[in-house]
Scaffold this motif. Structure first.
Motif, PDB file in Angstrom:
ATOM      1  N   SER A  20      47.238  35.415  50.311  1.00 46.34           N
ATOM      2  CA  SER A  20      46.772  36.512  49.471  1.00 46.34           C
ATOM      3  C   SER A  20      45.484  37.138  49.994  1.00 46.34           C
ATOM      4  CB  SER A  20      46.525  36.016  48.043  1.00 46.34           C
ATOM      5  OG  SER A  20      47.738  35.647  47.435  1.00 46.34           O
ATOM      6  N   LYS A  21      45.318  38.424  49.674  1.00 48.87           N
ATOM      7  CA  LYS A  21      44.098  39.159  50.010  1.00 48.87           C
ATOM      8  C   LYS A  21      43.150  39.100  48.823  1.00 48.87           C
ATOM      9  CE  LYS A  21      43.622  43.747  49.653  1.00 48.87           C
ATOM     10  NZ  LYS A  21      43.700  45.204  49.884  1.00 48.87           N
ATOM     11  N   THR A  43      48.042  41.018  42.111  1.00 48.62           N
ATOM     12  CA  THR A  43      48.276  40.820  43.544  1.00 48.62           C
ATOM     13  C   THR A  43      47.171  41.449  44.400  1.00 48.62           C
ATOM     14  OG1 THR A  43      49.670  42.795  43.586  1.00 48.62           O
ATOM     15  CG2 THR A  43      50.788  40.666  43.284  1.00 48.62           C
ATOM     16  N   ASN A  44      46.203  42.088  43.759  1.00 50.02           N
ATOM     17  CA  ASN A  44      45.095  42.718  44.486  1.00 50.02           C
ATOM     18  C   ASN A  44      43.775  42.407  43.763  1.00 50.02           C
ATOM     19  OD1 ASN A  44      43.929  44.270  46.536  1.00 50.02           O
ATOM     20  ND2 ASN A  44      44.092  46.177  45.359  1.00 50.02           N
ATOM     21  N   PRO A  45      43.352  41.135  43.807  1.00 50.42           N
ATOM     22  CA  PRO A  45      42.172  40.708  43.033  1.00 50.42           C
ATOM     23  C   PRO A  45      40.863  41.205  43.648  1.00 50.42           C
ATOM     24  CG  PRO A  45      43.021  38.883  44.331  1.00 50.42           C
ATOM     25  CD  PRO A  45      43.986  40.013  44.523  1.00 50.42           C
ATOM     26  N   TYR A  46      39.865  41.366  42.782  1.00 46.41           N
ATOM     27  CA  TYR A  46      38.537  41.850  43.187  1.00 46.41           C
ATOM     28  C   TYR A  46      37.449  40.983  42.581  1.00 46.41           C
ATOM     29  CZ  TYR A  46      39.926  46.631  44.775  1.00 46.41           C
ATOM     30  OH  TYR A  46      40.439  47.714  45.444  1.00 46.41           O
ATOM     31  N   LEU A  47      36.306  40.961  43.291  1.00 46.75           N
ATOM     32  CA  LEU A  47      35.046  40.459  42.745  1.00 46.75           C
ATOM     33  C   LEU A  47      33.988  41.536  42.953  1.00 46.75           C
ATOM     34  CD1 LEU A  47      32.772  38.513  41.849  1.00 46.75           C
ATOM     35  CD2 LEU A  47      32.915  37.418  44.100  1.00 46.75           C
ATOM     36  N   PHE A  48      33.376  41.993  41.862  1.00 43.50           N
ATOM     37  CA  PHE A  48      32.241  42.924  41.941  1.00 43.50           C
ATOM     38  C   PHE A  48      30.962  42.125  41.723  1.00 43.50           C
ATOM     39  CE2 PHE A  48      35.597  45.939  41.635  1.00 43.50           C
ATOM     40  CZ  PHE A  48      35.115  47.083  42.246  1.00 43.50           C
ATOM     41  N   ASN A  49      30.064  42.223  42.722  1.00 41.82           N
ATOM     42  CA  ASN A  49      28.958  41.279  42.843  1.00 41.82           C
ATOM     43  C   ASN A  49      27.629  41.818  42.297  1.00 41.82           C
ATOM     44  OD1 ASN A  49      27.909  38.770  43.615  1.00 41.82           O
ATOM     45  ND2 ASN A  49      27.303  39.531  45.630  1.00 41.82           N
ATOM     46  N   GLY A  50      27.646  42.361  41.070  1.00 42.06           N
ATOM     47  CA  GLY A  50      26.406  42.729  40.393  1.00 42.06           C
ATOM     48  C   GLY A  50      25.903  44.134  40.673  1.00 42.06           C
ATOM     49  N   ASP A  51      24.925  44.553  39.872  1.00 42.38           N
ATOM     50  CA  ASP A  51      24.343  45.895  39.928  1.00 42.38           C
ATOM     51  C   ASP A  51      25.419  46.971  39.794  1.00 42.38           C
ATOM     52  OD1 ASP A  51      21.942  44.608  40.166  1.00 42.38           O
ATOM     53  OD2 ASP A  51      21.273  45.697  41.944  1.00 42.38           O
ATOM     54  N   PHE A  52      26.133  46.904  38.688  1.00 41.72           N
ATOM     55  CA  PHE A  52      27.159  47.901  38.379  1.00 41.72           C
ATOM     56  C   PHE A  52      26.515  49.193  37.897  1.00 41.72           C
ATOM     57  CE2 PHE A  52      28.262  43.679  36.479  1.00 41.72           C
ATOM     58  CZ  PHE A  52      28.963  43.189  37.563  1.00 41.72           C
ATOM     59  N   LEU A  98      44.291  49.735  43.485  1.00 43.77           N
ATOM     60  CA  LEU A  98      43.754  49.351  42.180  1.00 43.77           C
ATOM     61  C   LEU A  98      43.784  47.838  42.000  1.00 43.77           C
ATOM     62  CD1 LEU A  98      45.417  52.033  39.884  1.00 43.77           C
ATOM     63  CD2 LEU A  98      42.970  51.804  40.360  1.00 43.77           C
ATOM     64  N   PRO A  99      42.863  47.296  41.233  1.00 41.87           N
ATOM     65  CA  PRO A  99      42.932  45.866  40.918  1.00 41.87           C
ATOM     66  C   PRO A  99      44.262  45.529  40.235  1.00 41.87           C
ATOM     67  CG  PRO A  99      40.834  46.803  40.207  1.00 41.87           C
ATOM     68  CD  PRO A  99      41.701  47.953  40.600  1.00 41.87           C
ATOM     69  N   SER A 100      44.781  44.354  40.535  1.00 40.64           N
ATOM     70  CA  SER A 100      46.012  43.868  39.905  1.00 40.64           C
ATOM     71  C   SER A 100      46.106  42.368  40.145  1.00 40.64           C
ATOM     72  CB  SER A 100      47.244  44.566  40.509  1.00 40.64           C
ATOM     73  OG  SER A 100      47.435  44.150  41.851  1.00 40.64           O
ATOM     74  N   HIS A 102      42.067  37.594  37.732  1.00 41.32           N
ATOM     75  CA  HIS A 102      42.178  38.242  39.041  1.00 41.32           C
ATOM     76  C   HIS A 102      41.133  39.341  39.240  1.00 41.32           C
ATOM     77  CE1 HIS A 102      46.141  36.425  38.333  1.00 41.32           C
ATOM     78  NE2 HIS A 102      46.158  36.253  39.634  1.00 41.32           N
ATOM     79  N   PHE A 103      40.210  39.434  38.304  1.00 40.18           N
ATOM     80  CA  PHE A 103      39.135  40.430  38.416  1.00 40.18           C
ATOM     81  C   PHE A 103      37.848  39.766  37.945  1.00 40.18           C
ATOM     82  CE2 PHE A 103      36.492  44.043  37.345  1.00 40.18           C
ATOM     83  CZ  PHE A 103      36.819  44.968  38.315  1.00 40.18           C
ATOM     84  N   PHE A 104      36.846  39.722  38.839  1.00 43.28           N
ATOM     85  CA  PHE A 104      35.650  38.927  38.573  1.00 43.28           C
ATOM     86  C   PHE A 104      34.403  39.806  38.681  1.00 43.28           C
ATOM     87  CE2 PHE A 104      38.993  36.334  40.389  1.00 43.28           C
ATOM     88  CZ  PHE A 104      39.099  35.303  39.467  1.00 43.28           C
ATOM     89  N   MET A 105      33.426  39.481  37.858  1.00 41.72           N
ATOM     90  CA  MET A 105      32.159  40.229  37.836  1.00 41.72           C
ATOM     91  C   MET A 105      31.000  39.246  37.764  1.00 41.72           C
ATOM     92  SD  MET A 105      33.269  43.231  35.146  1.00 41.72           S
ATOM     93  CE  MET A 105      31.734  44.157  35.273  1.00 41.72           C
TER      94      MET A 105
END
Length: 482
Positions: free
Chosen positions: A219-220, A247-256, A243-245, A280-283
């Motif tokens: 997985s990516k 099968t397409n997970p993301y981590l956003f690493n602060g300072d949104f 887009l996040p899903s 599958h989506f992390f902040m």
């Protein structure tokens, strides 16, 4: 004072003039290098330190700015700009009483200086307001904003045509509609906005301070750095990378949020994806997910302009529950800022760190949010005035102690949107291109496969956005400090 030859004095003046040209072109790093050269040639001139202090302020090196302003004043107590620069650094670090003291000095020595008097008055108002807020906070300490929200009282008007939650839940359709709605500069109904915040808070309260993330072998996984309210650049990331899903997970690493003037749009989009794909989506929390930063750099003002002061307070409660870091496949640790002032910190200590609070000025939580790497060995005082700077040996020891491959962090603008440092063991990723519409940097994100965990970098330029300038909602007092 050091003895300086006439030749070096003249050279120093020439170098300072060249530095000023770079400063005026907003090429602050080059200006800093040249001011430093001028100081080497002649360390006795207050204005060299004062000018470098201002360049450090523009690059958010508030700790260095403070040092230089103080040095300038040691050399020349009558150098008024030195007090201005130091006050700006104190303001940026949230040390309002110390800033006020510098303005008091200026007004006493120059009683007819209208500019100084105005800044002293505005700073005094800020100190008074903060003392008042602190007194109220002590009284209201046990009251939760979340518990005071009455969603049922927020009727959906007939004319509202925007996205709607389905049975109170975020769906894929809702998020697609929301992003289009935001692109058209429209607002999400307050009832749905509050509902998202309450649901996110409820979810985050149950999460640990350090979140373990498993990435399947084939997985990516994508890691993004600072977004800073640049909504249209966030949309571009999703355009480039999908887009996040599940099968397409993301981590956003602060300072949104903060600085960019579409922070509300960014945070509700990100929180929406967090609710839709919680596994599958992390902040992670950044140093700008804090009341002090939000008050100064625009997010609080933006929320008040688009919604209410009550919602701004609710955001503060929600941000207190954001995790501080993520551990990917037990191999890569991701935090917003960086590493620590001591070599003994373990993952278990991080897991036990109490995060439900405003960031302290020292310790594990502070350093996770504020620290920066440096190329030289050892540690040094932070260029920001908060956290520490840490060298490649510090990174190496931390990785060995905790059996990790490398760390990813954000927190710093990089010309290419990313930087690989410390022999490949400390990676910075910054995802806000042309930061504040002025830095000219690229943005970047990192992708990796579960089986190799090898970082791949995608860079991109800024995209156009509606004509709302960065810092449009920032505290008006900031405009005084330049």
């Amino acid at each position: 004072m050091s003895e300086v030859s006439e030749e070096n004095s003249k050279k120093a003046e020439d170098v300072k003039s060249e530095a000023n040209e770079y400063f005026n072109k907003q090429q602050y790093d080059q200006a800093i290098d040249l001011y430093s050269k001028a100081i080497e040639l002649n360390p006795n001139v207050a204005i060299y330190y004062g000018n470098r202090s201002l360049a450090y302020l523009r690059t958010e090196c508030f700790g260095y700015a403070l040092q230089d302003a103080t040095k300038a004043l040691e050399l020349d107590k009558t150098y008024v700009k030195g007090y201005y620069r130091r006050a700006s650094a104190y303001m940026s670090l949230g040390k309002f009483k110390l800033a006020l003291k510098d303005y008091e000095t200026v007004t006493k020595t120059r009683p007819n200086d209208k500019d100084a008097k105005m800044k002293f008055t505005e700073c005094q108002k800020m100190v008074t307001m903060l003392m008042f807020q602190k007194a109220i906070a002590v009284e209201d300490n046990k009251k939760s904003i979340a518990e005071s929200i009455d969603l049922d009282s927020m009727a959906i008007e007939d004319e509202y045509s925007g996205p709607r939650l389905e049975n109170g839940k975020v769906t894929e359709k809702f998020l697609l509609d929301l992003m289009e709605h935001y692109k058209n500069q429209k607002k999400l109904h307050r009832r749905y906005a509050y509902k998202i915040l309450l649901d996110v808070k409820d979810y985050l309260e149950k999460q640990p301070t350090l979140v373990d993330v498993t990435i399947p072998s084939e997985s990516k996984f994508t890691v993004c750095g600072d977004i800073h309210g640049q909504f249209y650049d966030l949309m571009n990331i999703f355009q480039l990378n999908g887009l996040p899903s599940t099968t397409n997970p993301y981590l956003f690493n602060g300072d949104f949020v903060d600085r960019g003037s579409f922070s509300v749009e960014c945070i509700f989009t990100l929180f929406g994806f967090k609710l839709l794909y919680p596994n599958h989506f992390f902040m992670a929390r950044g140093n700008h997910e804090s009341a002090n930063m939000n008050q100064m750099y625009g997010f609080e003002g933006e929320v008040k302009a688009k919604y209410t002061a009550q919602m701004a307070d609710l955001f503060t409660e929600v941000y207190n529950w954001l995790p501080l870091c993520h551990l990917l496949n037990n191999r890569v640790l991701v935090m917003h800022g960086g590493l620590f002032s001591v070599d003994t910190v373990t993952l278990d200590e991080i897991r036990k760190t109490d995060r439900n609070r405003q960031p302290p000025e020292e310790g594990i939580m502070c350093e996770l949010l504020w620290s920066d790497p440096m190329p030289s060995l050892g540690r040094a005082p932070s260029k920001r005035g908060v956290g520490v700077q840490f060298g490649p040996d510090v990174t190496k020891k931390f990785l060995e102690r905790n059996k990790l491959d490398y760390v990813i962090r954000s927190h710093e603008v990089k010309a290419d949107g990313y930087e690989v440092a410390h022999d490949g063991k400390c990676i910075t990723v910054f995802s806000a291109p042309n930061y504040c519409d002025s830095m000219g940097n690229k943005g970047a994100f990192i992708t990796m496969q579960g089986h190799t965990m090898e970082p791949k970098f995608t860079t991109y330029e800024a995209v156009p956005h509606p004509p709302v300038k960065p810092m449009a909602y920032a505290n008006s007092i900031l405009s005084l400090f330049s």
